[in-house]
Design a protein around this motif. Sequence first.
Motif, PDB file in Angstrom:
ATOM      1  N   ALA A  40       0.834  -1.203   0.000  1.00  0.00           N
ATOM      2  CA  ALA A  40       0.000   0.000   0.000  1.00  0.00           C
ATOM      3  C   ALA A  40       0.870   1.255   0.000  1.00  0.00           C
ATOM      4  CB  ALA A  40      -0.925  -0.005   1.216  1.00  0.00           C
ATOM      5  N   VAL A  41       1.934   1.244   0.770  1.00  0.00           N
ATOM      6  CA  VAL A  41       2.852   2.388   0.791  1.00  0.00           C
ATOM      7  C   VAL A  41       3.534   2.546  -0.560  1.00  0.00           C
ATOM      8  CG1 VAL A  41       4.976   3.267   1.835  1.00  0.00           C
ATOM      9  CG2 VAL A  41       3.188   2.305   3.280  1.00  0.00           C
ATOM     10  N   THR A  42       3.922   1.434  -1.170  1.00  0.00           N
ATOM     11  CA  THR A  42       4.547   1.483  -2.492  1.00  0.00           C
ATOM     12  C   THR A  42       3.590   2.053  -3.526  1.00  0.00           C
ATOM     13  OG1 THR A  42       5.883  -0.436  -1.910  1.00  0.00           O
ATOM     14  CG2 THR A  42       5.714   0.103  -4.243  1.00  0.00           C
ATOM     15  N   LEU A  43       2.340   1.625  -3.481  1.00  0.00           N
ATOM     16  CA  LEU A  43       1.341   2.157  -4.408  1.00  0.00           C
ATOM     17  C   LEU A  43       1.159   3.660  -4.212  1.00  0.00           C
ATOM     18  CD1 LEU A  43      -0.849   1.685  -6.555  1.00  0.00           C
ATOM     19  CD2 LEU A  43      -2.428   1.186  -4.685  1.00  0.00           C
ATOM     20  N   THR A  44       1.152   4.108  -2.974  1.00  0.00           N
ATOM     21  CA  THR A  44       1.024   5.538  -2.697  1.00  0.00           C
ATOM     22  C   THR A  44       2.212   6.317  -3.241  1.00  0.00           C
ATOM     23  OG1 THR A  44      -0.236   5.067  -0.694  1.00  0.00           O
ATOM     24  CG2 THR A  44       0.765   7.244  -0.864  1.00  0.00           C
ATOM     25  N   LEU A  45       3.414   5.804  -3.033  1.00  0.00           N
ATOM     26  CA  LEU A  45       4.605   6.503  -3.515  1.00  0.00           C
ATOM     27  C   LEU A  45       4.633   6.590  -5.034  1.00  0.00           C
ATOM     28  CD1 LEU A  45       7.284   5.003  -1.123  1.00  0.00           C
ATOM     29  CD2 LEU A  45       6.423   7.339  -1.127  1.00  0.00           C
ATOM     30  N   VAL A  46       4.287   5.501  -5.694  1.00  0.00           N
ATOM     31  CA  VAL A  46       4.289   5.511  -7.165  1.00  0.00           C
ATOM     32  C   VAL A  46       3.182   6.419  -7.695  1.00  0.00           C
ATOM     33  CG1 VAL A  46       3.946   4.081  -9.208  1.00  0.00           C
ATOM     34  CG2 VAL A  46       5.412   3.291  -7.368  1.00  0.00           C
ATOM     35  N   ALA A  47       2.010   6.406  -7.055  1.00  0.00           N
ATOM     36  CA  ALA A  47       0.912   7.279  -7.494  1.00  0.00           C
ATOM     37  C   ALA A  47       1.278   8.740  -7.326  1.00  0.00           C
ATOM     38  CB  ALA A  47      -0.357   6.950  -6.711  1.00  0.00           C
ATOM     39  N   LEU A  48       1.868   9.073  -6.188  1.00  0.00           N
ATOM     40  CA  LEU A  48       2.279  10.463  -5.985  1.00  0.00           C
ATOM     41  C   LEU A  48       3.394  10.853  -6.944  1.00  0.00           C
ATOM     42  CD1 LEU A  48       2.162  10.770  -2.105  1.00  0.00           C
ATOM     43  CD2 LEU A  48       0.599  11.785  -3.760  1.00  0.00           C
ATOM     44  N   GLY A  49       4.303   9.932  -7.218  1.00  0.00           N
ATOM     45  CA  GLY A  49       5.347  10.209  -8.192  1.00  0.00           C
ATOM     46  C   GLY A  49       4.789  10.407  -9.585  1.00  0.00           C
ATOM     47  N   ARG A  50       3.731   9.678  -9.908  1.00  0.00           N
ATOM     48  CA  ARG A  50       3.120   9.792 -11.235  1.00  0.00           C
ATOM     49  C   ARG A  50       2.376  11.105 -11.409  1.00  0.00           C
ATOM     50  NH1 ARG A  50       0.605  10.726 -15.277  1.00  0.00           N
ATOM     51  NH2 ARG A  50      -0.607   9.323 -16.561  1.00  0.00           N
ATOM     52  N   TYR A  51       1.664  11.556 -10.381  1.00  0.00           N
ATOM     53  CA  TYR A  51       0.825  12.734 -10.534  1.00  0.00           C
ATOM     54  C   TYR A  51       1.477  14.019 -10.055  1.00  0.00           C
ATOM     55  CZ  TYR A  51      -3.030   9.821 -11.921  1.00  0.00           C
ATOM     56  OH  TYR A  51      -3.823   8.954 -12.610  1.00  0.00           O
ATOM     57  N   VAL A  52       2.473  13.938  -9.209  1.00  0.00           N
ATOM     58  CA  VAL A  52       3.136  15.150  -8.731  1.00  0.00           C
ATOM     59  C   VAL A  52       4.336  15.480  -9.606  1.00  0.00           C
ATOM     60  CG1 VAL A  52       4.369  16.151  -6.764  1.00  0.00           C
ATOM     61  CG2 VAL A  52       2.322  14.788  -6.388  1.00  0.00           C
ATOM     62  N   ALA A  53       4.973  14.478 -10.192  1.00  0.00           N
ATOM     63  CA  ALA A  53       6.171  14.689 -11.006  1.00  0.00           C
ATOM     64  C   ALA A  53       5.935  15.571 -12.226  1.00  0.00           C
ATOM     65  CB  ALA A  53       6.761  13.352 -11.426  1.00  0.00           C
ATOM     66  N   PRO A  54       4.809  15.498 -12.946  1.00  0.00           N
ATOM     67  CA  PRO A  54       4.660  16.390 -14.107  1.00  0.00           C
ATOM     68  C   PRO A  54       4.745  17.871 -13.757  1.00  0.00           C
ATOM     69  CG  PRO A  54       3.107  14.603 -14.293  1.00  0.00           C
ATOM     70  CD  PRO A  54       3.768  14.478 -12.942  1.00  0.00           C
ATOM     71  N   GLN A  55       4.286  18.268 -12.568  1.00  0.00           N
ATOM     72  CA  GLN A  55       4.431  19.661 -12.170  1.00  0.00           C
ATOM     73  C   GLN A  55       5.875  19.966 -11.777  1.00  0.00           C
ATOM     74  OE1 GLN A  55       1.815  17.934 -10.359  1.00  0.00           O
ATOM     75  NE2 GLN A  55       0.205  18.557 -11.764  1.00  0.00           N
ATOM     76  N   ALA A  56       6.599  18.949 -11.298  1.00  0.00           N
ATOM     77  CA  ALA A  56       7.972  19.165 -10.844  1.00  0.00           C
ATOM     78  C   ALA A  56       8.968  19.182 -11.992  1.00  0.00           C
ATOM     79  CB  ALA A  56       8.354  18.085  -9.838  1.00  0.00           C
ATOM     80  N   ILE A  57       8.568  18.733 -13.169  1.00  0.00           N
ATOM     81  CA  ILE A  57       9.506  18.699 -14.302  1.00  0.00           C
ATOM     82  C   ILE A  57       9.975  20.103 -14.647  1.00  0.00           C
ATOM     83  CG2 ILE A  57       9.698  18.210 -16.770  1.00  0.00           C
ATOM     84  CD1 ILE A  57       7.981  15.772 -16.317  1.00  0.00           C
ATOM     85  N   ALA A  58       9.079  21.055 -14.562  1.00  0.00           N
ATOM     86  CA  ALA A  58       9.453  22.425 -14.884  1.00  0.00           C
ATOM     87  C   ALA A  58      10.458  22.978 -13.872  1.00  0.00           C
ATOM     88  CB  ALA A  58       8.208  23.309 -14.912  1.00  0.00           C
ATOM     89  N   LEU A  59      10.413  22.487 -12.638  1.00  0.00           N
ATOM     90  CA  LEU A  59      11.306  22.993 -11.599  1.00  0.00           C
ATOM     91  C   LEU A  59      12.634  22.251 -11.554  1.00  0.00           C
ATOM     92  CD1 LEU A  59       8.679  23.382  -8.742  1.00  0.00           C
ATOM     93  CD2 LEU A  59       9.555  25.158 -10.266  1.00  0.00           C
ATOM     94  N   ASP A  60      12.562  20.925 -11.570  1.00  0.00           N
ATOM     95  CA  ASP A  60      13.772  20.116 -11.407  1.00  0.00           C
ATOM     96  C   ASP A  60      13.570  18.771 -12.089  1.00  0.00           C
ATOM     97  OD1 ASP A  60      16.200  19.102 -10.570  1.00  0.00           O
ATOM     98  OD2 ASP A  60      15.485  18.596  -8.570  1.00  0.00           O
ATOM     99  N   VAL A  61      14.405  18.450 -13.043  1.00  0.00           N
ATOM    100  CA  VAL A  61      14.266  17.201 -13.778  1.00  0.00           C
ATOM    101  C   VAL A  61      14.621  16.002 -12.893  1.00  0.00           C
ATOM    102  CG1 VAL A  61      15.074  15.906 -15.792  1.00  0.00           C
ATOM    103  CG2 VAL A  61      14.746  18.370 -15.935  1.00  0.00           C
ATOM    104  N   GLY A  62      15.474  16.175 -11.899  1.00  0.00           N
ATOM    105  CA  GLY A  62      15.889  15.083 -11.034  1.00  0.00           C
ATOM    106  C   GLY A  62      14.793  14.572 -10.128  1.00  0.00           C
ATOM    107  N   SER A  63      13.725  15.318  -9.943  1.00  0.00           N
ATOM    108  CA  SER A  63      12.647  14.898  -9.042  1.00  0.00           C
ATOM    109  C   SER A  63      11.553  14.116  -9.761  1.00  0.00           C
ATOM    110  CB  SER A  63      12.042  16.118  -8.355  1.00  0.00           C
ATOM    111  OG  SER A  63      11.387  16.926  -9.308  1.00  0.00           O
ATOM    112  N   VAL A  64      11.765  13.745 -11.006  1.00  0.00           N
ATOM    113  CA  VAL A  64      10.737  13.076 -11.789  1.00  0.00           C
ATOM    114  C   VAL A  64      10.485  11.654 -11.287  1.00  0.00           C
ATOM    115  CG1 VAL A  64      10.136  12.246 -14.088  1.00  0.00           C
ATOM    116  CG2 VAL A  64      11.191  14.477 -13.811  1.00  0.00           C
ATOM    117  N   LEU A  65      11.515  10.915 -10.957  1.00  0.00           N
ATOM    118  CA  LEU A  65      11.366   9.517 -10.578  1.00  0.00           C
ATOM    119  C   LEU A  65      11.431   9.300  -9.066  1.00  0.00           C
ATOM    120  CD1 LEU A  65      13.541   7.849 -13.335  1.00  0.00           C
ATOM    121  CD2 LEU A  65      11.065   7.993 -13.224  1.00  0.00           C
ATOM    122  N   THR A  66      11.107  10.302  -8.289  1.00  0.00           N
ATOM    123  CA  THR A  66      11.227  10.201  -6.835  1.00  0.00           C
ATOM    124  C   THR A  66      10.347   9.098  -6.266  1.00  0.00           C
ATOM    125  OG1 THR A  66      11.673  12.560  -6.761  1.00  0.00           O
ATOM    126  CG2 THR A  66      11.092  11.501  -4.699  1.00  0.00           C
TER     127      THR A  66
END
Length: 109
Positions: A40-66
Amino acid sequence: MSLQAMLIVAAALFAIGLYGALARRNVIAVFMSIELMFNAVTLTLVALGRYVAPQAIALDVGSVLTGQVFAVFVIAVAAAEVALGLGIVFALYRNTESVDLTEAAQMRR
């Protein structure tokens, strides 16, 4: 699938795992419930990485696969937990001829 739906599924998985860990007396069932909580924690981390990362691409490319990187760490911790848990189950069974958690107090010497 939306972020809200994925978080609801993850919360339901975590709740089922928490109930199983607290309600069961069999060591193997408790470990399976803990693994369900890790998933469940893994699913949460991947979901947040999937939906939060597109906004973070403009700020920092290294945070895409967090989220995915944290998920790999959770999977590594789960694998270590399985190895340690299996050793505990073997020791418990060898000493008590059972895998019941209520008999785990007999392992003290």
